[in-house]
Design a protein around this motif. Structure first.
Motif, PDB file in Angstrom:
ATOM      1  N   ILE A  62     -17.953  18.693   6.509  1.00 14.06           N
ATOM      2  CA  ILE A  62     -19.311  18.869   5.999  1.00 14.06           C
ATOM      3  C   ILE A  62     -20.260  18.646   7.169  1.00 14.06           C
ATOM      4  O   ILE A  62     -20.170  17.613   7.842  1.00 14.06           O
ATOM      5  CB  ILE A  62     -19.630  17.878   4.867  1.00 14.06           C
ATOM      6  CG1 ILE A  62     -18.712  18.099   3.670  1.00 14.06           C
ATOM      7  CG2 ILE A  62     -21.097  17.990   4.441  1.00 14.06           C
ATOM      8  CD1 ILE A  62     -18.832  17.041   2.589  1.00 14.06           C
ATOM      9  N   ALA A  63     -21.140  19.594   7.433  1.00 15.77           N
ATOM     10  CA  ALA A  63     -22.054  19.497   8.568  1.00 15.77           C
ATOM     11  C   ALA A  63     -23.470  19.216   8.111  1.00 15.77           C
ATOM     12  O   ALA A  63     -23.988  19.889   7.224  1.00 15.77           O
ATOM     13  CB  ALA A  63     -22.022  20.789   9.382  1.00 15.77           C
ATOM     14  N   PHE A  64     -24.098  18.207   8.721  1.00 14.88           N
ATOM     15  CA  PHE A  64     -25.535  17.978   8.593  1.00 14.88           C
ATOM     16  C   PHE A  64     -26.153  18.532   9.866  1.00 14.88           C
ATOM     17  O   PHE A  64     -25.948  17.983  10.947  1.00 14.88           O
ATOM     18  CB  PHE A  64     -25.850  16.476   8.521  1.00 14.88           C
ATOM     19  CG  PHE A  64     -25.590  15.814   7.214  1.00 14.88           C
ATOM     20  CD1 PHE A  64     -24.376  15.934   6.559  1.00 14.88           C
ATOM     21  CD2 PHE A  64     -26.571  15.017   6.631  1.00 14.88           C
ATOM     22  CE1 PHE A  64     -24.139  15.298   5.352  1.00 14.88           C
ATOM     23  CE2 PHE A  64     -26.342  14.374   5.433  1.00 14.88           C
ATOM     24  CZ  PHE A  64     -25.128  14.505   4.787  1.00 14.88           C
ATOM     25  N   THR A  65     -26.907  19.610   9.774  1.00 16.91           N
ATOM     26  CA  THR A  65     -27.488  20.198  10.983  1.00 16.91           C
ATOM     27  C   THR A  65     -28.784  20.927  10.655  1.00 16.91           C
ATOM     28  O   THR A  65     -29.007  21.350   9.516  1.00 16.91           O
ATOM     29  CB  THR A  65     -26.485  21.166  11.650  1.00 16.91           C
ATOM     30  OG1 THR A  65     -27.053  21.667  12.861  1.00 16.91           O
ATOM     31  CG2 THR A  65     -26.122  22.321  10.740  1.00 16.91           C
ATOM     32  N   ILE A  70     -22.669  14.839  11.837  1.00 18.70           N
ATOM     33  CA  ILE A  70     -24.131  14.877  11.872  1.00 18.70           C
ATOM     34  C   ILE A  70     -24.585  15.238  13.273  1.00 18.70           C
ATOM     35  O   ILE A  70     -24.321  14.504  14.236  1.00 18.70           O
ATOM     36  CB  ILE A  70     -24.737  13.520  11.463  1.00 18.70           C
ATOM     37  CG1 ILE A  70     -24.245  13.107  10.067  1.00 18.70           C
ATOM     38  CG2 ILE A  70     -26.263  13.586  11.496  1.00 18.70           C
ATOM     39  CD1 ILE A  70     -24.638  11.701   9.676  1.00 18.70           C
ATOM     40  N   SER A  71     -25.241  16.384  13.408  1.00 24.06           N
ATOM     41  CA  SER A  71     -25.795  16.820  14.693  1.00 24.06           C
ATOM     42  C   SER A  71     -26.936  17.778  14.400  1.00 24.06           C
ATOM     43  O   SER A  71     -26.703  18.872  13.872  1.00 24.06           O
ATOM     44  CB  SER A  71     -24.732  17.509  15.552  1.00 24.06           C
ATOM     45  OG  SER A  71     -25.317  18.109  16.694  1.00 24.06           O
ATOM     46  N   TYR A  72     -28.161  17.365  14.702  1.00 25.55           N
ATOM     47  CA  TYR A  72     -29.289  18.231  14.373  1.00 25.55           C
ATOM     48  C   TYR A  72     -29.184  19.574  15.097  1.00 25.55           C
ATOM     49  O   TYR A  72     -29.400  20.635  14.509  1.00 25.55           O
ATOM     50  CB  TYR A  72     -30.631  17.570  14.705  1.00 25.55           C
ATOM     51  CG  TYR A  72     -31.785  18.431  14.262  1.00 25.55           C
ATOM     52  CD1 TYR A  72     -32.148  18.477  12.919  1.00 25.55           C
ATOM     53  CD2 TYR A  72     -32.464  19.245  15.158  1.00 25.55           C
ATOM     54  CE1 TYR A  72     -33.160  19.315  12.477  1.00 25.55           C
ATOM     55  CE2 TYR A  72     -33.473  20.091  14.729  1.00 25.55           C
ATOM     56  CZ  TYR A  72     -33.821  20.121  13.392  1.00 25.55           C
ATOM     57  OH  TYR A  72     -34.818  20.968  12.962  1.00 25.55           O
ATOM     58  N   SER A  73     -28.805  19.538  16.371  1.00 28.67           N
ATOM     59  CA  SER A  73     -28.685  20.789  17.130  1.00 28.67           C
ATOM     60  C   SER A  73     -27.435  21.558  16.741  1.00 28.67           C
ATOM     61  O   SER A  73     -27.362  22.780  16.907  1.00 28.67           O
ATOM     62  CB  SER A  73     -28.652  20.497  18.631  1.00 28.67           C
ATOM     63  OG  SER A  73     -27.434  19.847  18.980  1.00 28.67           O
ATOM     64  N   VAL A 111     -17.420   9.669   8.587  1.00 32.03           N
ATOM     65  CA  VAL A 111     -18.751  10.104   9.011  1.00 32.03           C
ATOM     66  C   VAL A 111     -18.859   9.924  10.520  1.00 32.03           C
ATOM     67  O   VAL A 111     -18.463   8.889  11.061  1.00 32.03           O
ATOM     68  CB  VAL A 111     -19.849   9.301   8.293  1.00 32.03           C
ATOM     69  CG1 VAL A 111     -21.229   9.833   8.670  1.00 32.03           C
ATOM     70  CG2 VAL A 111     -19.652   9.348   6.786  1.00 32.03           C
ATOM     71  N   SER A 112     -19.417  10.925  11.215  1.00 33.71           N
ATOM     72  CA  SER A 112     -19.463  10.865  12.676  1.00 33.71           C
ATOM     73  C   SER A 112     -20.731  11.513  13.209  1.00 33.71           C
ATOM     74  O   SER A 112     -21.205  12.524  12.686  1.00 33.71           O
ATOM     75  CB  SER A 112     -18.237  11.566  13.275  1.00 33.71           C
ATOM     76  OG  SER A 112     -18.160  11.348  14.669  1.00 33.71           O
ATOM     77  N   GLY A 113     -21.288  10.921  14.219  1.00 27.15           N
ATOM     78  CA  GLY A 113     -22.462  11.460  14.889  1.00 27.15           C
ATOM     79  C   GLY A 113     -22.713  10.664  16.143  1.00 27.15           C
ATOM     80  O   GLY A 113     -22.209   9.550  16.299  1.00 27.15           O
TER      81      GLY A 113
END
Length: 325
Positions: free
Chosen positions: A124-127, A100-103, A51-53
């Motif tokens: 897997i992207a959380f955005t 994980i990167s909202y933008s 997991v990375s952000g």
């Protein structure tokens, strides 16, 4: 001097929660098959989840990684900047990466994307932006889009971090339940503190043994049993037969009743004891043992093995001292 307006502070706090709850509700309404795809990726993963952000996303990512790891999905957190300076070696070809990167435009993450693609490592992207470079390069996209942050300046991540955390929890719990992750497995991941005490300790871990066991044999006198009660201070003594099997218990209450009735202290204890007496199996979970004591309104009990042979003694103090509640 600044005047503090309590009513206004309460209003600000409520407004923050209302905004975040509304944004979370919108995410629930648009939850789709993408989370199923993400779950399948992680269930098929033969390595670990990296997991990375960066920034606030990184803080949330650490929590998500910890939740996954403690519920049956091996995971760890890696900082994207550190990954660019050597820590990328922590990620193997059997792993899955969760960015994980909202933008969806964090430069460190975008730099890492082609390197992972070259190694065939799925992402897997959380955005919140499904048209971002991160979303376009990811294997699976989990949409955490919001309409507004709770921050009045729309600067501090608030609603977006809540959505990220919730999506991570949804993913974690779905995986945990699908794997059939058991209470025993959960306990192995949480051995410390009150939780560990509640889940891991069994009666045989906490019971009194050796010279600290309170016991007499059934042909001794009531006086002998009284002396044993005084020696151990446990509130009862087990009364055993010649094979060390528990035949009954003799308690402080039994002693008082015997004296009040005018009976002799030289009588054999087996006619004054409580039969058969309540015993606990050594394999019982400590929390179950404490509940049993409460239910029977007693403070102590002998501990036996499956053959009924005395192996120890335990009381409420022993359990409370170990953090059992």
């Amino acid at each position: 001097m600044v005047i503090i307006n309590d009513a206004l502070l309460l209003e600000y706090a409520k407004e923050t929660l209302e905004i975040e709850i509304n944004e979370a509700q919108r995410m629930l309404d648009r939850l789709d098959e993408s989370i199923v795809f993400a779950c399948r990726m992680l269930l098929d993963c033969t390595g670990k989840v990296a997991v990375s952000g960066i920034g606030k996303s990184g803080h949330i990512g650490k929590k998500i990684a910890a939740s996954l790891a403690s519920t049956g999905t091996p995971a760890f957190f890696v900082h994207p900047a550190e990954a660019l300076h050597g820590d990328l070696g922590m990620i193997g070809t059997q792993d899955v990466v969760m960015f994980i990167s909202y933008s969806g435009r964090a430069c460190e993450i975008i730099t890492l994307m082609p390197l992972l693609a070259d190694s065939g490592i799925p992402v897997i992207a959380f955005t919140g932006d499904i048209s971002s470079p991160l979303a376009k390069g990811a294997t699976c996209v989990l949409n955490i889009k919001i309409q507004r942050e709770a921050c009045p300046m729309e600067l501090s991540p608030t609603s977006s971090t809540v959505n990220t955390l919730m999506m991570g929890d949804a993913l974690t719990m779905a995986l945990m339940r699908h794997r059939g992750f058991s209470l025993e497995q959960f306990a192995r991941s949480h051995p410390g503190g009150r939780l560990g005490a509640q889940l891991l300790n069994c009666v045989h871990h906490l019971m009194r043994t050796g010279e600290n066991i309170s016991k007499v044999f059934w042909k001794v006198t009531v006086m002998d049993a009284m002396f044993e009660l005084s020696r151990t201070g446990l509130g009862l003594t087990a009364v055993c037969d010649n094979h060390n099997r528990v035949a009954g218990v003799f308690t402080d209450g039994d002693l008082r009743r015997w004296i009040v009735q005018g009976k002799s202290l030289n009588d054999p204890v087996d006619i004054a004891m409580t039969k058969p007496g309540y015993c606990m199996l050594k394999e019982w979970r400590a929390s179950v043992a404490l509940k049993a004591l409460h239910q029977r309104k007693i403070t102590a009990a002998p501990v036996v093995d499956k053959l009924g042979i005395l192996v120890g003694s335990i009381n409420m103090h022993d359990l409370h001292q170990a953090g059992i509640e």
